[in-house]
Write an enzyme that holds these catalytic residues in place. Sequence first.
Site, mmCIF file in Angstrom:
data_model
loop_
_atom_site.group_PDB
_atom_site.id
_atom_site.type_symbol
_atom_site.label_atom_id
_atom_site.label_comp_id
_atom_site.label_asym_id
_atom_site.label_seq_id
_atom_site.Cartn_x
_atom_site.Cartn_y
_atom_site.Cartn_z
ATOM 1 N N HIS A 149 4.003 -18.024 -1.331
ATOM 2 C CA HIS A 149 4.980 -17.959 -2.417
ATOM 3 C C HIS A 149 4.519 -17.046 -3.534
ATOM 4 O O HIS A 149 5.270 -16.194 -4.033
ATOM 5 C CB HIS A 149 5.258 -19.370 -2.961
ATOM 6 C CG HIS A 149 6.143 -19.376 -4.161
ATOM 7 N ND1 HIS A 149 5.636 -19.397 -5.449
ATOM 8 C CD2 HIS A 149 7.488 -19.312 -4.289
ATOM 9 C CE1 HIS A 149 6.636 -19.376 -6.300
ATOM 10 N NE2 HIS A 149 7.767 -19.331 -5.624
ATOM 11 N N CYS A 200 -13.803 20.308 3.904
ATOM 12 C CA CYS A 200 -13.666 18.940 3.397
ATOM 13 C C CYS A 200 -14.661 18.773 2.246
ATOM 14 O O CYS A 200 -15.862 18.723 2.440
ATOM 15 C CB CYS A 200 -13.895 17.905 4.484
ATOM 16 S SG CYS A 200 -15.445 18.063 5.409
#
Length: 804
Positions: free
Chosen positions: A423, A754
């Site tokens: 919830h 990279c």
Amino acid sequence: MSQSDYVRWFSDIRLEDVALVGGKNASLGELYSALSALGIRVPNGFAITAKAYRDALTAANAWDLLHGLLDKLDKTDVARLKEVAAKARAIVYQATAGETLRAAILQAYQQLEQQYGGEVAVAVRSSATAEDLPNASFAGQHESFLNVRGADALFEACRRCFASIFTDRAISYRIDNGFDHFKVSLSVGVMKMLRVDRASSGVMFTLDTESGFRDVVFITGSYGLGENIVQGAVDPDEFYVHKPTFRAGHRAVLSRSLGGKQLRMISAADGGTTNVSVPDAERARFCLTDAEVLKLAGDAIRIEEHYSTKTGHPMPMDIEWAKDDDDAQLYIIQARPETVVSQRPATAFETFALAAPGSVLVEGKAVGEKIAVGPVRIIADAQHIGEFRAGDVLVAESTAPDWEPIMKIAAAIVTERGGRTCHAAIVARELGVPAVVGAEGARAALKAGAQVTVSCAEGEIGRVYDGALPVKTTRIALADLKRPKIAIMLNLGNPELAFKTAMLPNDGVGLARMEFIISEHIKIHPMALVNPERIASAAARKVIEQLVRNYARPADYFIEKLSEGIGTIAAAFYPKPVIVRLSDFKTNEYARLVGGENFEPKEENPMLGFRGAARYAHPAYAAGFALECAALRRVRDDMGMTNVRIMVPFCRRTAEAQQVIDTMSSHGLKRGENGLEIYVMCEIPNNVIQIDAFARLFDGFSIGSNDLTQLTLGVDRDSEIVAFDFDERDPGMLEMLRLAITGAKRNGRHVGICGEAPANYPEIARYVAELGIDSISVNPSSILRTMQVVSDAELATAATTVAR
């Protein structure tokens, strides 16, 4: 009045019947009547129609009374809201006591008994005519009752469901979302109750509930009835399945996470339900087998496809499932459109990051991707809700629907129990409030009134930090984003960030690092799993025994965990290329893994020592490398992630390169087979000097600017005292870049870089763009800036070319 006016069987209900039976029952009818033929099992049942509700209130002259209570209600007056809601419920409860309604319900129940046996247990659920729609969710607003037996108990449950149309939270929700109280009616669904006391149940979504990534099915499960998951009373098991490769015929669980599963909700002998503790042995096992996970995933995909076809547009779904004790089959007991993350407009990208380190007080599962700061407010139960103030950080064991008024004004939410479908998580996600659920010990660790920072921006793990930490927010509108011709890829090592990161504009992953997965998810040195008898430490042996307890072989633990980590990254970006670098720990880093000190030499300079390609065929690590290869084979062959390319790091010589390629081939990773491409890191001067020779062995190069700069300039990048000499813009380094790029292009090989240099230095971005580099790979935090920089560099290069 015929029975069909007040009762409709699931077989006679379709999705278009929302006005008649509400959203939840319309969906149940659609599932039962349209999808049973596809092998999706749905228990039978019937709906008491919204007309029955309206007729009952009309007959009792209840409408004027309800208008008098509700027309001028100020919902911000919490005490008045509570009083009015109670009176309204009493009116509806009394109005639905008539014999006509009782007779219709009794007749339908008797028919259900004929199918399933006398006094069959049923689940009784509310279904509003404005519920479970693509743009509204009344989840948790109305009452449901489980394990209801007998006609009298059923009639009572139905009346209480009808009355729940006026719970405090339902009234508040309708006002907030612009629904007229008197244009929303309630239907009640009555479904044959499955026996799941000794089995399991749960919730699944056809997207990732945090990032909104749509190419996965996310499944949660626990023992017994699923209410415990919704209420946040347990930490469920979690599973992911990749939809595109599943559709292509691959049957593999992408990843799994073992939950605590502390309680089992079972049917009580006298009706209703009760909770019992789950034995430790069962908690240590998953509540579903892989075959069951894949069956549920297949059902979820078919349901999503059906609803998407029906509505004419993609329709992510929120689905409840249960396994029946009696026949051991899996059933779908509810399906509704997902109404939170799927509704987010993709007009801009917004990212959050901590701008300074802090002290972690407690950890749990992250809900959302935001960061919030505020004072701690510990709420023990609903009686103390009035103490809560706007901007507080709500801390509780768990939350319930009655808490939603304070959840709306919370800066953040922290609960000790619950998973990502409980919830608290559902409401926090809908409200856009960061939440950390399943944070065990939070109420003891967090002090009332103390300032804390709640971060859900660091992946799957949510953290609560001591004090108010600075937060960096980055926002860029899609309309303003420039996409360069050069591929801009990402560096990524943490699978927990993969789905979120994949939502950024990108051209794939240029560097997927194994090291994070091994150190944070696996934790054990691979050789310690191959040769456990060599581990000297009793403590290390105990840790390993605990981690591998559910595996036939210790090595299987490494293979599964590594393949799931790599597979998750590959799935997030599929079918874009994902270049996975083989392990590149240095010996001192390997030694810090559990059991690692027994397998690693002590080196004076690990940066230049026994690392990268040198390890893979060496007797000291060959068996460990075999596990890496087995994991990669599982990713490509079993999971179907053929977008994975493999990259060899720190490869000094061509002879070493050939040995690694041969070793990989012996483990089933043969270059060119099933489209496998093998790259090499270009990070040693010899890689540049002999680039023609290396190009004959590899399909592509990725320039590692950090190591290449270090070795070109002779600078230890870990040494602060000479850090001023580390500069990728040095003329010698620029020449290295030129030779590497032109050499690769000369040989028809892919070449990328990279590193952060192109993002940090626009002049380097322009330089490599002019040289014709194929891709630039940067960290996620830099990708938007890099796209801008590279786009500008391309424009400048084009302008210069025209001027010439």
